[in-house]
Design an enzyme around this catalytic site. Structure first.
Site, PDB file in Angstrom:
ATOM      1  N   LYS A  23      -0.667  12.316 -15.476  1.00 40.31           N
ATOM      2  CA  LYS A  23      -0.082  11.320 -14.440  1.00 40.31           C
ATOM      3  C   LYS A  23      -0.892  10.124 -13.993  1.00 40.31           C
ATOM      4  CE  LYS A  23       1.279  11.085  -9.539  1.00 40.31           C
ATOM      5  NZ  LYS A  23       0.341  10.417  -9.168  1.00 40.31           N
ATOM      6  N   ASN A  24      -2.310  10.294 -13.895  1.00 38.50           N
ATOM      7  CA  ASN A  24      -3.022   9.222 -13.206  1.00 38.50           C
ATOM      8  C   ASN A  24      -3.573   8.299 -14.378  1.00 38.50           C
ATOM      9  OD1 ASN A  24      -2.868  10.070 -10.514  1.00 38.50           O
ATOM     10  ND2 ASN A  24      -4.690  11.321 -10.891  1.00 38.50           N
ATOM     11  N   ARG A  95       2.429   4.602  -5.324  1.00 40.25           N
ATOM     12  CA  ARG A  95       1.354   3.795  -5.320  1.00 40.25           C
ATOM     13  C   ARG A  95       1.013   3.185  -6.337  1.00 40.25           C
ATOM     14  NH1 ARG A  95      -1.929   2.765  -0.690  1.00 40.25           N
ATOM     15  NH2 ARG A  95      -3.408   1.974  -2.348  1.00 40.25           N
ATOM     16  N   ASP A 119       1.083   9.034  -0.745  1.00 41.32           N
ATOM     17  CA  ASP A 119       1.007  10.266  -0.208  1.00 41.32           C
ATOM     18  C   ASP A 119       0.311  10.222   1.233  1.00 41.32           C
ATOM     19  OD1 ASP A 119       2.049  11.679  -2.271  1.00 41.32           O
ATOM     20  OD2 ASP A 119      -0.005  11.860  -3.259  1.00 41.32           O
ATOM     21  N   ASP A 308      -8.548  15.227  -5.896  1.00 39.90           N
ATOM     22  CA  ASP A 308      -7.267  16.086  -6.192  1.00 39.90           C
ATOM     23  C   ASP A 308      -7.344  17.491  -6.505  1.00 39.90           C
ATOM     24  OD1 ASP A 308      -5.935  13.931  -5.782  1.00 39.90           O
ATOM     25  OD2 ASP A 308      -5.493  13.386  -8.190  1.00 39.90           O
TER      26      ASP A 308
END
Length: 427
Positions: A23-24, A95, A119, A308
């Site tokens: 995802k990142n 974001r 978040d 995370d």
């Protein structure tokens, strides 16, 4: 109608669990395609909500986007003339939308990006994004909720040292520098595998970048870049989540599609907790102990322990033998979920950016309704519920959907007693 995840514990994760693209990384790869006119294809794309949001953002900038979740692939056709405004309704939802700032400055010499939301885990300011672009000749201001940037005549290579190895600032400054006139030197940059992944795609597009994976990047600007096909690096945070699922519940999982070397520090900590871990190319097996030992962890930028995965350490220590100290050095407000974990019976003591967790036997945890505050906290609450006695109901499922592909289905396939259902009677 609001959905929830219901876990019937105690239940262990035992089976094969897949890992797809990070995802990142994938969201930033999608933003980076703006640098090249034509069709770029990104593969190994996870089926998560944030990819849908980024696809819509790129469409509003003038791109044609085809997202094929079942094929784990997204194709982006970038026009010669791009829009330059990223709207608030999308940026506030994710974001990562701020990552279009660098590519838009490189392509359009201007950008208007709404100030982001995301978040509730702490402040993540844009000071370094701004200062780095200003060093490259941009003028920036904040007007009516937008960060407005322009560079009449284009960006110019410069030297800039980040005050902190920010992932987002590194990405934006690296992409902006790819077509800047001259040479840009960025010091104290982030070194995460996702940064290296983006840098490699930029190199494939024709960018001249040296120093990927180190603290200093040297970027020689080129006139233009070309579209490419690129495979996203595996998601180390998802892989770590599955590993903690085994560690907390005493299960045994084979994690397929991962790169174990990206989790060296994490796997060492899990070994300290009593796990047996066998690694191989593209996969690893984690066998959890009957009861883990408490571990001490300090979160740090890569190659340190990732923030995370911090919520999963709290969940592990909650059922561990002994007490563990967790120090959060990245996001100061990441402790909000611990109040939810305490509803299950966990013993968490907060002191600033430190938390001491006194472990209790898993049988002393009992299921309860809890709420996910962010992506990782939600997944950690599900795993804690797997260890607890009775039914745990986790609301705020939309957060988990932002970071995990078919989270419940994969756990079900690994033998976990879990289901997703409508939260009847909840507001």
């Amino acid at each position: 109608m609001e959905e929830m995840i219901e876990v019937q514990g105690p239940t262990a994760a035992s089976g094969s669990l897949p890992v797809f693209g990070a995802k990142n990384s994938v969201l930033k790869l999608m933003a980076a395609t703006l640098l090249a006119v034509g069709r770029s294809t990104i593969t190994n794309v996870p089926e998560i909500h944030d990819v849908t949001v980024m696809a819509e953002l790129l469409r509003r900038l003038g791109c044609e986007v085809s997202y094929r979740p079942a094929e784990h692939e997204v194709t982006i056709d970038v026009p010669q003339e791009l829009g330059h405004q990223a709207d608030y309704d999308l940026v506030r939802a994710m974001r990562a939308s701020i990552s279009v700032l660098g590519p838009l400055m490189a392509r359009c010499d201007r950008a208007e990006v709404a100030l982001p939301g995301g978040d509730a885990i702490g402040t993540r300011g844009l000071d370094m994004h701004r200062a780095g672009l200003e060093a490259m000749g941009a003028q920036l201001s904040i007007e009516r909720g937008f960060l407005r940037a322009s560079a009449e005549g284009g960006l110019v290579g410069a030297s800039y040292r980040l005050g902190y190895p920010s992932v987002g600032a590194t990405e934006n400054l690296m992409t902006a520098a790819t077509t800047a006139r001259g040479v840009t030197v960025l010091e104290n940059v982030a070194r995460e595998p996702e940064i290296v992944d983006i840098g490699r795609m930029l190199q494939e597009m024709g960018a001249r970048i040296e120093g990927l994976g180190t603290t200093t990047l040297t970027i020689e600007g080129v006139p233009s870049l070309s579209p490419v096909t690129h495979r996203t690096v595996p998601d180390r945070i998802v892989a770590g989540t599955w590993a903690f699922a085994a560690a907390v519940t005493g299960g045994r999982v084979e994690i397929v599609g991962a790169e174990p070397e990206h989790l060296s520090v994490v796997l060492d900590k899990l070994r300290s907790a009593g796990c047996v871990i066998d690694t191989a190319d593209g996969r690893f097996v984690v066998s959890g102990p009957e009861r883990p030992r408490a571990i001490n962890v300090s979160t740090l930028p890569y190659p340190g322990f990732p923030t995370d995965l911090q919520p999963f350490v709290v969940a592990l220590n909650a059922v561990a033998e002994g007490s563990g100290i967790i120090t959060e050095n990245v996001f100061e407000a990441r402790w909000g979920f611990t109040a939810e974990l305490e509803r299950l019976g966990a013993r968490v003591h907060l002191d600033g950016h430190h938390a001491r967790v006194d472990g209790v036997p898993a049988r002393e945890l009992s299921g309860a309704p809890v709420e996910a505050m962010d992506i990782r906290a939600g997944a950690a609450l599900v795993i804690a519920g797997m260890a607890a006695e009775g039914v745990t109901e986790v609301s705020g499922v939309e957060h988990i959907d932002r970071g995990y592909e078919h989270f419940v289905e994969h756990l079900e396939n690994a033998g976990v007693r879990v289901q997703r259902r409508i939260a009847r009677g909840w507001n």
